[in-house]
Design a protein around this motif. Sequence first.
Motif, PDB file in Angstrom:
ATOM      1  N   TYR A  34       0.788  -1.363  -0.051  1.00 33.19           N
ATOM      2  CA  TYR A  34       0.005  -0.071   0.055  1.00 33.19           C
ATOM      3  C   TYR A  34       0.867   1.320  -0.048  1.00 33.19           C
ATOM      4  O   TYR A  34       1.848   1.412   0.070  1.00 33.19           O
ATOM      5  N   GLN A  35       0.328   2.445  -0.672  1.00 32.57           N
ATOM      6  CA  GLN A  35       0.872   3.551  -0.504  1.00 32.57           C
ATOM      7  C   GLN A  35       0.567   4.345   0.733  1.00 32.57           C
ATOM      8  O   GLN A  35      -0.515   4.628   1.146  1.00 32.57           O
ATOM      9  N   ASP A  36       1.753   4.566   1.653  1.00 32.00           N
ATOM     10  CA  ASP A  36       1.355   4.995   2.970  1.00 32.00           C
ATOM     11  C   ASP A  36       1.377   6.722   2.836  1.00 32.00           C
ATOM     12  O   ASP A  36       1.208   7.291   4.057  1.00 32.00           O
ATOM     13  N   VAL A  37       1.571   7.288   1.577  1.00 29.93           N
ATOM     14  CA  VAL A  37       1.441   8.785   1.512  1.00 29.93           C
ATOM     15  C   VAL A  37      -0.128   9.057   2.020  1.00 29.93           C
ATOM     16  O   VAL A  37      -0.344  10.166   2.283  1.00 29.93           O
TER      17      VAL A  37
ATOM     18  N   ASP B 125       7.830  -2.538  -5.710  1.00 22.76           N
ATOM     19  CA  ASP B 125       9.015  -1.960  -6.595  1.00 22.76           C
ATOM     20  C   ASP B 125       8.308  -0.643  -6.893  1.00 22.76           C
ATOM     21  O   ASP B 125       9.114   0.194  -7.645  1.00 22.76           O
ATOM     22  N   SER B 126       7.201  -0.301  -6.532  1.00 21.88           N
ATOM     23  CA  SER B 126       6.664   1.178  -6.843  1.00 21.88           C
ATOM     24  C   SER B 126       6.121   1.468  -8.383  1.00 21.88           C
ATOM     25  O   SER B 126       6.272   2.431  -8.813  1.00 21.88           O
ATOM     26  N   THR B 127       6.189   0.517  -9.089  1.00 22.70           N
ATOM     27  CA  THR B 127       5.995   0.507 -10.619  1.00 22.70           C
ATOM     28  C   THR B 127       4.792   0.545 -10.914  1.00 22.70           C
ATOM     29  O   THR B 127       4.240   1.241 -11.827  1.00 22.70           O
ATOM     30  N   ASN B 128       3.616   0.235 -10.143  1.00 23.91           N
ATOM     31  CA  ASN B 128       2.295   0.159 -10.587  1.00 23.91           C
ATOM     32  C   ASN B 128       1.666   0.474  -9.305  1.00 23.91           C
ATOM     33  O   ASN B 128       2.075   0.366  -8.076  1.00 23.91           O
ATOM     34  N   GLY B 129       0.387   1.303  -9.105  1.00 20.12           N
ATOM     35  CA  GLY B 129      -0.641   1.480  -8.235  1.00 20.12           C
ATOM     36  C   GLY B 129      -1.890   2.027  -8.732  1.00 20.12           C
ATOM     37  O   GLY B 129      -2.304   1.951  -9.807  1.00 20.12           O
ATOM     38  N   GLY B 130      -2.535   2.256  -7.819  1.00 19.14           N
ATOM     39  CA  GLY B 130      -4.088   2.603  -8.013  1.00 19.14           C
ATOM     40  C   GLY B 130      -4.729   2.781  -6.680  1.00 19.14           C
ATOM     41  O   GLY B 130      -4.447   2.174  -5.739  1.00 19.14           O
ATOM     42  N   PRO B 131      -6.179   2.999  -6.717  1.00 18.57           N
ATOM     43  CA  PRO B 131      -7.020   2.821  -5.508  1.00 18.57           C
ATOM     44  C   PRO B 131      -7.709   1.328  -5.239  1.00 18.57           C
ATOM     45  O   PRO B 131      -7.595   0.781  -6.396  1.00 18.57           O
ATOM     46  N   PHE B 132      -8.050   1.256  -4.179  1.00 21.09           N
ATOM     47  CA  PHE B 132      -8.859   0.078  -3.758  1.00 21.09           C
ATOM     48  C   PHE B 132      -9.997   0.458  -2.865  1.00 21.09           C
ATOM     49  O   PHE B 132      -9.801   1.405  -2.207  1.00 21.09           O
ATOM     50  N   ILE B 133     -11.183  -0.487  -2.599  1.00 23.25           N
ATOM     51  CA  ILE B 133     -11.786  -0.450  -1.643  1.00 23.25           C
ATOM     52  C   ILE B 133     -12.084  -1.870  -1.247  1.00 23.25           C
ATOM     53  O   ILE B 133     -12.104  -2.907  -1.831  1.00 23.25           O
ATOM     54  N   SER B 134     -12.532  -2.129   0.134  1.00 24.49           N
ATOM     55  CA  SER B 134     -12.673  -3.307   0.685  1.00 24.49           C
ATOM     56  C   SER B 134     -13.654  -3.322   1.880  1.00 24.49           C
ATOM     57  O   SER B 134     -13.927  -2.130   2.344  1.00 24.49           O
ATOM     58  N   TYR B 135     -13.980  -4.547   2.274  1.00 29.78           N
ATOM     59  CA  TYR B 135     -14.953  -4.775   3.263  1.00 29.78           C
ATOM     60  C   TYR B 135     -14.371  -5.888   4.083  1.00 29.78           C
ATOM     61  O   TYR B 135     -13.855  -6.916   3.653  1.00 29.78           O
ATOM     62  N   THR B 136     -14.343  -5.519   5.317  1.00 25.39           N
ATOM     63  CA  THR B 136     -13.900  -6.689   6.334  1.00 25.39           C
ATOM     64  C   THR B 136     -14.980  -7.082   7.384  1.00 25.39           C
ATOM     65  O   THR B 136     -15.695  -5.958   8.121  1.00 25.39           O
ATOM     66  N   PHE B 137     -15.375  -8.185   7.460  1.00 30.66           N
ATOM     67  CA  PHE B 137     -16.601  -8.562   8.521  1.00 30.66           C
ATOM     68  C   PHE B 137     -16.389 -10.022   8.901  1.00 30.66           C
ATOM     69  O   PHE B 137     -15.508 -10.880   8.397  1.00 30.66           O
ATOM     70  N   VAL B 138     -17.536 -10.479   9.618  1.00 37.55           N
ATOM     71  CA  VAL B 138     -17.450 -12.013  10.058  1.00 37.55           C
ATOM     72  C   VAL B 138     -18.683 -12.529   9.780  1.00 37.55           C
ATOM     73  O   VAL B 138     -19.870 -12.104   9.741  1.00 37.55           O
ATOM     74  N   ASP B 139     -18.577 -13.775   9.246  1.00 41.41           N
ATOM     75  CA  ASP B 139     -19.560 -14.850   8.938  1.00 41.41           C
ATOM     76  C   ASP B 139     -19.769 -15.350  10.170  1.00 41.41           C
ATOM     77  O   ASP B 139     -18.929 -16.414  10.810  1.00 41.41           O
ATOM     78  N   GLU B 140     -20.577 -15.218  11.016  1.00 31.51           N
ATOM     79  CA  GLU B 140     -20.896 -16.141  12.445  1.00 31.51           C
ATOM     80  C   GLU B 140     -21.280 -17.541  12.310  1.00 31.51           C
ATOM     81  O   GLU B 140     -21.000 -18.236  13.053  1.00 31.51           O
ATOM     82  N   VAL B 141     -21.919 -17.786  11.163  1.00 32.22           N
ATOM     83  CA  VAL B 141     -22.418 -19.209  10.865  1.00 32.22           C
ATOM     84  C   VAL B 141     -21.146 -20.199  10.920  1.00 32.22           C
ATOM     85  O   VAL B 141     -21.122 -21.071  11.480  1.00 32.22           O
ATOM     86  N   LEU B 142     -20.028 -19.780   9.964  1.00 29.71           N
ATOM     87  CA  LEU B 142     -18.842 -20.609   9.690  1.00 29.71           C
ATOM     88  C   LEU B 142     -17.684 -20.090  10.660  1.00 29.71           C
ATOM     89  O   LEU B 142     -16.727 -20.404  10.519  1.00 29.71           O
ATOM     90  N   ASN B 143     -17.861 -18.718  11.382  1.00 32.04           N
ATOM     91  CA  ASN B 143     -16.915 -18.366  12.356  1.00 32.04           C
ATOM     92  C   ASN B 143     -15.600 -17.825  11.373  1.00 32.04           C
ATOM     93  O   ASN B 143     -14.607 -18.067  11.595  1.00 32.04           O
TER      94      ASN B 143
ATOM     95  N   GLY C  36     -11.721  -4.891  -4.006  1.00 25.43           N
ATOM     96  CA  GLY C  36     -11.244  -4.713  -5.449  1.00 25.43           C
ATOM     97  C   GLY C  36     -10.376  -3.615  -5.562  1.00 25.43           C
ATOM     98  O   GLY C  36     -10.562  -2.326  -5.066  1.00 25.43           O
ATOM     99  N   TYR C  37      -9.599  -3.762  -6.560  1.00 26.44           N
ATOM    100  CA  TYR C  37      -8.552  -2.579  -6.771  1.00 26.44           C
ATOM    101  C   TYR C  37      -8.328  -2.777  -8.556  1.00 26.44           C
ATOM    102  O   TYR C  37      -8.606  -3.464  -9.122  1.00 26.44           O
ATOM    103  N   VAL C  38      -7.970  -1.385  -8.817  1.00 24.81           N
ATOM    104  CA  VAL C  38      -7.791  -1.171 -10.278  1.00 24.81           C
ATOM    105  C   VAL C  38      -6.335  -0.639 -10.485  1.00 24.81           C
ATOM    106  O   VAL C  38      -5.920   0.220  -9.841  1.00 24.81           O
ATOM    107  N   TYR C  39      -5.849  -0.896 -11.815  1.00 27.49           N
ATOM    108  CA  TYR C  39      -4.716  -0.389 -12.307  1.00 27.49           C
ATOM    109  C   TYR C  39      -5.080   0.161 -13.540  1.00 27.49           C
ATOM    110  O   TYR C  39      -5.423  -0.574 -14.613  1.00 27.49           O
ATOM    111  N   ALA C  40      -5.074   1.451 -13.718  1.00 23.33           N
ATOM    112  CA  ALA C  40      -5.480   2.105 -15.099  1.00 23.33           C
ATOM    113  C   ALA C  40      -4.675   3.440 -15.315  1.00 23.33           C
ATOM    114  O   ALA C  40      -5.431   4.414 -14.956  1.00 23.33           O
ATOM    115  N   PRO C  41      -3.418   3.055 -15.748  1.00 26.49           N
ATOM    116  CA  PRO C  41      -2.856   4.211 -15.632  1.00 26.49           C
ATOM    117  C   PRO C  41      -3.124   5.484 -16.851  1.00 26.49           C
ATOM    118  O   PRO C  41      -2.718   6.559 -16.705  1.00 26.49           O
TER     119      PRO C  41
END
Length: 365
Positions: free
Chosen positions: A275-278, A304-322, A329-334
């Motif tokens: 990830y880009q810590d900037v 190696d900092s040659t590629n990059g772009g934005p991402f969006i994510s979701y973190t959650f718990v499935d209680e049934v299967l613990n 999802g992330y994209v590379y579209a220079p």
Amino acid sequence: MTRTVQFIFACFLFSALLSSCGSKDKSDNGNSLLQVARGDAAEIILVMDSAQWNGPLGTEMRRTFELVIPGLNREEPLFDLKQVAPKSLNGVLKSAKNMIFVTTLNNNTRAGKIMKGYYTAESLSKINEDPNLFYFTRKDNYARGQEILYLFGKDDESLIRKLRENGDILRQYFEDVENKRLQADLFKIQEKDLADVLYDRHNFKLKIPYGYELAQDKGNFVWLRALDLEVDKTIFVYYEPYTNQDVFKDITALRSRITEKYLRDIEKDNIYITYQDVLPFITKNINFKGSYAVETRGLWKTSDSTNGGPFISYTFVDEVLNRLYYIEGYVYAPSKDRKRDYINEFQAILQSFQPAQSAAPAAGR
């Protein structure tokens, strides 16, 4: 009643008082005769007096609907507002997918009088008497698939206050509309065979648009990619046994652990996704399929900092299967200046995810 419920109830009563000027019979037959709504994604035609657009009210409209989307390489607005003077509103502009009409009772200019002409005398009286009444919505007024938001008030100052107090509600209205349209378009053709495979192997359901292929499947990690000459789109799903809630305190560490292990260059194993810590990760607590979740946005890069772009994510718990899930999802579209539409696409796809407690076999199985 909650504020939102009060607004919905008041707007339901008020919508019947809108002037019939320019509207059509909404019977099935009348609606079918309307032209199909058109316009770019996240575009809103804003009908209001040009003097108000160039003043404080216009500034507040831009602040409300052109909010900068977090987590992108450069500043991009949530919506693209295109202001139109009332006298310039023609048949082509009336076919827009998204429209906003802005009216204030104290505006007696020619434009102001045109805007007040969209309301009956009774509705104008109600606006003047009830300060809580400031908006309502209407569908398919001039075109099929159209969404219109009417904003109104006694004067600029009172409407500005309402915008500041209720901007989240108004933005969410159009966000939900756009998301539904996007999902309908994305999922017209789906990779159903691939979705069936993932369900059989991993016990979760995901709608996969046409063009995505399975790049990797390693037990508790699935990597999907859609490639063309200009854009590389990736979706991945990771899960592990859920042990404690501390994992939600540091999404950065969780993501790094996943990407460093699984998202490595096929030809150069020492290169991996990080990830880009900037820009720090931007997190928001949300309700995801009835469960607590953290939405995260940020910028990725290769080690190696040659590629990059934005991402969006979701973190959650499935209680049934613990299971603890991290889906992204992330994209590379220079070659593309704007990345907003790709993130919106990922959002629509990821929100189709169904963990075990609600997942069902794909249609036709």
